[in-house]
Design a protein around this motif. Structure first.
Motif, PDB file in Angstrom:
ATOM      1  N   ASP A 107     -11.630  -3.220  -2.972  1.00 55.11           N
ATOM      2  CA  ASP A 107     -12.728  -2.553  -2.459  1.00 55.11           C
ATOM      3  C   ASP A 107     -12.314  -1.655  -1.570  1.00 55.11           C
ATOM      4  O   ASP A 107     -11.691  -2.103  -0.471  1.00 55.11           O
ATOM      5  CB  ASP A 107     -13.812  -3.494  -1.860  1.00 55.11           C
ATOM      6  CG  ASP A 107     -15.187  -3.125  -1.444  1.00 55.11           C
ATOM      7  OD1 ASP A 107     -15.553  -2.001  -2.087  1.00 55.11           O
ATOM      8  OD2 ASP A 107     -15.515  -3.369  -0.430  1.00 55.11           O
ATOM      9  N   GLY A 108     -12.829  -0.137  -1.661  1.00 54.57           N
ATOM     10  CA  GLY A 108     -12.440   0.735  -0.469  1.00 54.57           C
ATOM     11  C   GLY A 108     -11.041   1.379  -0.722  1.00 54.57           C
ATOM     12  O   GLY A 108     -10.610   2.229   0.146  1.00 54.57           O
ATOM     13  N   TRP A 109     -10.240   0.843  -1.756  1.00 57.60           N
ATOM     14  CA  TRP A 109      -9.041   1.327  -1.917  1.00 57.60           C
ATOM     15  C   TRP A 109      -9.050   3.057  -2.288  1.00 57.60           C
ATOM     16  O   TRP A 109      -8.338   3.821  -1.901  1.00 57.60           O
ATOM     17  CB  TRP A 109      -8.322   0.918  -3.160  1.00 57.60           C
ATOM     18  CG  TRP A 109      -7.642  -0.537  -2.656  1.00 57.60           C
ATOM     19  CD1 TRP A 109      -8.050  -1.159  -1.779  1.00 57.60           C
ATOM     20  CD2 TRP A 109      -6.644  -1.043  -3.494  1.00 57.60           C
ATOM     21  NE1 TRP A 109      -7.170  -2.365  -1.690  1.00 57.60           N
ATOM     22  CE2 TRP A 109      -6.001  -2.280  -2.792  1.00 57.60           C
ATOM     23  CE3 TRP A 109      -5.818  -0.862  -4.554  1.00 57.60           C
ATOM     24  CZ2 TRP A 109      -5.402  -3.332  -3.002  1.00 57.60           C
ATOM     25  CZ3 TRP A 109      -4.896  -1.790  -4.769  1.00 57.60           C
ATOM     26  CH2 TRP A 109      -4.737  -3.051  -4.154  1.00 57.60           C
ATOM     27  N   ALA A 110     -10.122   3.478  -2.954  1.00 61.92           N
ATOM     28  CA  ALA A 110     -10.304   4.808  -3.478  1.00 61.92           C
ATOM     29  C   ALA A 110     -10.412   5.732  -2.320  1.00 61.92           C
ATOM     30  O   ALA A 110      -9.983   6.732  -1.935  1.00 61.92           O
ATOM     31  CB  ALA A 110     -11.416   5.086  -4.377  1.00 61.92           C
ATOM     32  N   GLU A 111     -11.341   5.223  -1.434  1.00 62.69           N
ATOM     33  CA  GLU A 111     -11.614   5.974  -0.082  1.00 62.69           C
ATOM     34  C   GLU A 111     -10.381   6.144   0.744  1.00 62.69           C
ATOM     35  O   GLU A 111     -10.149   7.034   1.546  1.00 62.69           O
ATOM     36  CB  GLU A 111     -12.811   5.369   0.724  1.00 62.69           C
ATOM     37  CG  GLU A 111     -14.135   5.408  -0.076  1.00 62.69           C
ATOM     38  CD  GLU A 111     -14.289   4.537  -1.215  1.00 62.69           C
ATOM     39  OE1 GLU A 111     -13.633   3.273  -1.113  1.00 62.69           O
ATOM     40  OE2 GLU A 111     -15.323   4.663  -2.005  1.00 62.69           O
ATOM     41  N   ALA A 112      -9.752   4.885   0.690  1.00 63.34           N
ATOM     42  CA  ALA A 112      -8.526   5.135   1.705  1.00 63.34           C
ATOM     43  C   ALA A 112      -7.460   6.026   0.987  1.00 63.34           C
ATOM     44  O   ALA A 112      -6.892   6.610   2.002  1.00 63.34           O
ATOM     45  CB  ALA A 112      -7.925   3.672   1.901  1.00 63.34           C
ATOM     46  N   ALA A 113      -7.308   6.069  -0.009  1.00 62.43           N
ATOM     47  CA  ALA A 113      -6.397   6.914  -0.707  1.00 62.43           C
ATOM     48  C   ALA A 113      -6.458   8.321  -0.582  1.00 62.43           C
ATOM     49  O   ALA A 113      -5.843   9.221  -0.433  1.00 62.43           O
ATOM     50  CB  ALA A 113      -6.095   6.563  -2.330  1.00 62.43           C
ATOM     51  N   LYS A 114      -8.049   8.639  -0.775  1.00 57.41           N
ATOM     52  CA  LYS A 114      -8.459  10.015  -0.452  1.00 57.41           C
ATOM     53  C   LYS A 114      -8.052  10.428   0.960  1.00 57.41           C
ATOM     54  O   LYS A 114      -7.690  11.492   1.009  1.00 57.41           O
ATOM     55  CB  LYS A 114      -9.859  10.106  -0.651  1.00 57.41           C
ATOM     56  CG  LYS A 114     -10.351  10.009  -2.176  1.00 57.41           C
ATOM     57  CD  LYS A 114     -11.530  10.137  -2.395  1.00 57.41           C
ATOM     58  CE  LYS A 114     -12.066  10.077  -3.735  1.00 57.41           C
ATOM     59  NZ  LYS A 114     -13.537   9.909  -4.143  1.00 57.41           N
ATOM     60  N   LYS A 115      -8.143   9.582   1.909  1.00 59.03           N
ATOM     61  CA  LYS A 115      -8.003   9.785   3.205  1.00 59.03           C
ATOM     62  C   LYS A 115      -6.582   9.944   3.606  1.00 59.03           C
ATOM     63  O   LYS A 115      -6.050  10.991   4.462  1.00 59.03           O
ATOM     64  CB  LYS A 115      -8.641   8.563   4.457  1.00 59.03           C
ATOM     65  CG  LYS A 115      -8.378   8.840   5.620  1.00 59.03           C
ATOM     66  CD  LYS A 115      -8.849   7.858   6.480  1.00 59.03           C
ATOM     67  CE  LYS A 115      -8.901   8.050   8.103  1.00 59.03           C
ATOM     68  NZ  LYS A 115      -7.853   8.634   8.521  1.00 59.03           N
ATOM     69  N   LEU A 116      -5.774   9.129   2.985  1.00 56.77           N
ATOM     70  CA  LEU A 116      -4.227   9.085   3.159  1.00 56.77           C
ATOM     71  C   LEU A 116      -3.792  10.732   2.541  1.00 56.77           C
ATOM     72  O   LEU A 116      -3.042  11.279   3.036  1.00 56.77           O
ATOM     73  CB  LEU A 116      -3.469   8.110   2.330  1.00 56.77           C
ATOM     74  CG  LEU A 116      -2.040   7.863   2.448  1.00 56.77           C
ATOM     75  CD1 LEU A 116      -1.693   7.766   3.685  1.00 56.77           C
ATOM     76  CD2 LEU A 116      -1.462   6.882   1.552  1.00 56.77           C
ATOM     77  N   ALA A 117      -4.301  10.854   1.433  1.00 51.24           N
ATOM     78  CA  ALA A 117      -3.798  12.321   0.786  1.00 51.24           C
ATOM     79  C   ALA A 117      -4.325  13.536   1.776  1.00 51.24           C
ATOM     80  O   ALA A 117      -3.842  14.283   2.012  1.00 51.24           O
ATOM     81  CB  ALA A 117      -4.531  12.358  -0.604  1.00 51.24           C
ATOM     82  N   ALA A 118      -5.612  13.258   2.372  1.00 47.12           N
ATOM     83  CA  ALA A 118      -6.246  14.523   3.230  1.00 47.12           C
ATOM     84  C   ALA A 118      -5.345  14.662   4.572  1.00 47.12           C
ATOM     85  O   ALA A 118      -5.178  15.472   5.135  1.00 47.12           O
ATOM     86  CB  ALA A 118      -7.736  14.149   3.451  1.00 47.12           C
TER      87      ALA A 118
END
Length: 84
Positions: free
Chosen positions: A52-63
């Motif tokens: 849960d929340g991995w997709a958002e964390a990956a997007k933030k990391l990439a950004a």
């Protein structure tokens, strides 16, 4: 702490004091898991789904530019001959 059990239609309910909710980590919760264990009613924070929340964390990391490889690029002997 003593609480009053109140009639609510065909059910019963209690008011959960804010300090008790805070101690259980439920002060901002809108739902909880309820079970009965050894004659006691237990309220718990709901289990979060795996990842849960991995997709958002990956997007933030990439950004934030933090998506580079830690170990760098490397290959295995014979990778060049592989057909994909």
């Amino acid at each position: 702490m003593h609480v009053t059990i109140r009639a609510i239609g065909n059910s019963k309910g209690v008011v959960l004091p804010k300090p008790i909710l805070a101690q259980a980590g439920l002060e901002e919760a809108t739902n909880a898991e309820m079970t009965v264990e050894n004659g006691a009613i237990i309220l718990r924070k709901p289990a979060q789904p795996a990842r849960d929340g991995w997709a958002e964390a990956a997007k933030k990391l990439a950004a934030d530019g933090g998506g580079e490889l830690v170990m760098g690029e490397f290959g295995n002997k014979g990778d060049a001959e592989q057909v994909w």
